[in-house]
Design an enzyme around this catalytic site. Structure first.
Site, mmCIF file in Angstrom:
data_model
loop_
_atom_site.group_PDB
_atom_site.id
_atom_site.type_symbol
_atom_site.label_atom_id
_atom_site.label_comp_id
_atom_site.label_asym_id
_atom_site.label_seq_id
_atom_site.Cartn_x
_atom_site.Cartn_y
_atom_site.Cartn_z
ATOM 1 N N HIS A 99 0.828 -1.207 0.000
ATOM 2 C CA HIS A 99 0.000 0.000 0.000
ATOM 3 C C HIS A 99 0.863 1.258 0.000
ATOM 4 O O HIS A 99 0.560 2.242 -0.683
ATOM 5 C CB HIS A 99 -0.922 -0.024 1.214
ATOM 6 N N GLU A 102 1.973 1.862 -3.472
ATOM 7 C CA GLU A 102 0.899 2.457 -4.267
ATOM 8 C C GLU A 102 0.896 3.983 -4.109
ATOM 9 O O GLU A 102 0.774 4.721 -5.081
ATOM 10 C CB GLU A 102 -0.446 1.880 -3.847
ATOM 11 N N HIS A 103 1.069 4.464 -2.873
ATOM 12 C CA HIS A 103 1.157 5.909 -2.645
ATOM 13 C C HIS A 103 2.371 6.507 -3.364
ATOM 14 O O HIS A 103 2.281 7.564 -3.995
ATOM 15 C CB HIS A 103 1.278 6.195 -1.144
ATOM 16 N N GLU A 179 -3.855 7.752 7.527
ATOM 17 C CA GLU A 179 -4.919 6.936 6.931
ATOM 18 C C GLU A 179 -5.258 5.771 7.854
ATOM 19 O O GLU A 179 -6.431 5.455 8.077
ATOM 20 C CB GLU A 179 -4.465 6.430 5.570
#
Length: 489
Positions: A99, A102-103, A179
């Site tokens: 993840h 992905e950022h 997040e």
């Protein structure tokens, strides 16, 4: 976690409308670490043929897959890149790295600086985002069709040459941590689901949260992310899906030009991580400030290997739909209606496809004055009732009719069709998997539903998680604002 598992499975077969056991929008559920790709609905008549029948698939010289779906109804195109890597491919100590990568894919490449990718797509009149799940990572852009070559150039560049300074990572990892705080640590039900996952899965990497444990995020380094990209962002481990008002030959030419030139590398070997047999019920008790209690039950179920196999999976999906596949289904009638109702909300889902073990879930929020134990017993009783008495042909006909309708509605969205093709590929399913799956589900009989209801819901398959509400913490300060615009991936 139940909500995340269900939604990941739904994404994998989203175009089928197989989220038949999905929680209603107002039913609270843990949020997965995934930004849904959105539903770009065009108000146009549906087409008579399936996406798979009109799609063409190619393999580029470097092993990358290309899938093209012409849809001439509007001058738009969708490009998606699917990478067969997710949190299931991480190792302990680096949870959340898929993840985080992905950022970082938005933070620079050999030919674009930090944030420049998003700015360029917006300037082209497009929209874009990405998502990470347990099993895969995806990136998409929806743009005017005459801008397709430009986004293919941009996307292929960052896939091959994702590059950024350490300072960008240090800033962005704080966004990822925030997040996690907002979506998990500030949400008691999300925390409950996270702990339930960790208890239900032992050997499977599914026991780790997609967003990662906070301690791993604290310890993550820029090199961890670069190494993950180098290891897994390999042409043969990815597929490009292009759908819309496109010419197949032209898309193939552009794909060869921009993606086919990426150097081929072998896909790393994946080790099997088989979940050991469960021997007895597992329970999680979780206390947190919350307005209501929650009880969540997950039962082990078979893992589907191919869409052509004879499997109890099909009947279990139908069972979940009978329980919670439409307004007024069995669970809602039995637990949430009448003067002595037990629950404010209930739900069911059935795991479907995935690279790891699958679960069948039941969930309920006790009504005022009712206990989680009472709701748990009632949920299990409804399954036991089907095991004794079976289901009626009219119940099956109702859920199957809904699936048929969803097959029609999905074709009104270019994005949904692209998502169907990409999700089938990334789960190692054929392009026409949705058609085959629908045929399998339509063939399920009442006798098969009754049989699986009596086969998979014993204590040895069960992990129960219960949220015990505490009063609000008077010393806790509310979190101010939301995530920075454009930063939430």
């Amino acid at each position: 976690m139940p909500g995340a598992v269900q939604r990941a499975a739904c994404l994998a077969v989203a175009s089928l409308g197989l989220c038949v056991a999905a929680w209603a929008a107002d039913r609270p559920a843990p949020a997965p670490v995934v930004n849904q790709a959105g539903n770009a609905q065009e108000a146009t008549p549906s087409v008579p043929t399936s996406s798979a029948a009109r799609a063409q698939q190619f393999t580029l010289a470097n092993g990358m897959t290309l899938i093209v779906l012409p849809d001439r109804r509007a001058p738009v195109a969708v490009q998606m890149v699917w990478v067969r890597v997710g949190s299931v491919d991480e190792v302990d100590g680096t949870s959340g790295v898929a993840h985080a990568l992905e950022h970082m894919m938005f933070k620079g490449s050999a030919h674009a600086g930090p944030g420049e990718f998003s700015r360029k797509v917006a300037a082209l009149g497009g929209r874009e985002n990405a998502f990470t799940t347990r099993d895969y990572t995806g990136y998409y852009q929806q743009i005017p069709v005459d801008k397709l070559e430009e986004v293919m150039k941009l996307e292929s560049d960052r896939f091959a040459t994702n590059t950024w300074p350490d300072a960008e990572f240090k800033r962005e990892i704080e966004v990822v941590k925030e997040e996690r705080r907002m979506r998990t640590e500030d949400e008691p039900r999300a925390l409950l689901g996270e702990q339930q996952n960790a208890a239900a899965f032992i050997a499977s990497p599914y026991h780790r949260p997609v967003v990662g444990w906070m301690s791993d995020l604290d310890a993550m380094t820029p090199q961890d992310v670069r190494d993950f990209h180098q290891r897994w962002y390999v042409p043969a481990n990815a597929a490009v899906v292009v759908a819309g008002d496109v010419d197949v030959a032209e898309v193939r030419r552009l794909a060869d030009k921009y993606y086919g030139s990426i150097a081929a590398r072998p896909v790393p070997e994946r080790k099997p991580r088989t979940e050991p047999e469960q021997r007895g019920i597992r329970r999680i008790e979780f206390k947190a400030p919350a307005e209501q209690a929650l009880v969540s039950l997950v039962f082990r179920m078979p893992q589907l290997r191919t869409v052509d196999e004879d499997s109890d999976v099909w009947a279990l999906v139908v069972l979940s739909a009978v329980l919670d596949g439409y307004s007024g289904a069995r669970l809602e009638r039995a637990l949430t209606q009448g003067p002595d109702r037990l629950a404010d909300s209930v739900g069911s889902y059935s795991g479907f496809v995935g690279r790891g073990p699958q679960m069948f879930g039941l969930q309920g929020v006790p009504a005022a004055g009712k206990t989680p134990e009472a709701v748990e017993a009632a949920l299990r009783a409804e399954v036991a009732r089907i095991a004794r008495e079976g289901v009626s042909p009219s119940e099956l006909a109702r859920v199957k009719t809904q699936w048929e309708a969803s097959e029609t509605y999905k074709r009104d969205s270019v994005m949904a069709q692209a998502r169907e093709l990409g999700s089938n590929w990334v789960q190692a399913l054929p392009l026409d998997a949705s058609d085959r799956i629908m045929a399998r589900l339509q063939a399920v009989t009442p006798e098969q539903v009754k049989a699986v209801a009596g086969r998979y819901f014993g204590d040895d398959q069960l992990t129960v998680a219960t949220l015990r509400p505490l009063p609000p913490d008077p010393n806790k300060r509310p979190r101010l604002g939301a995530m920075p615009e454009g930063e939430m991936r």
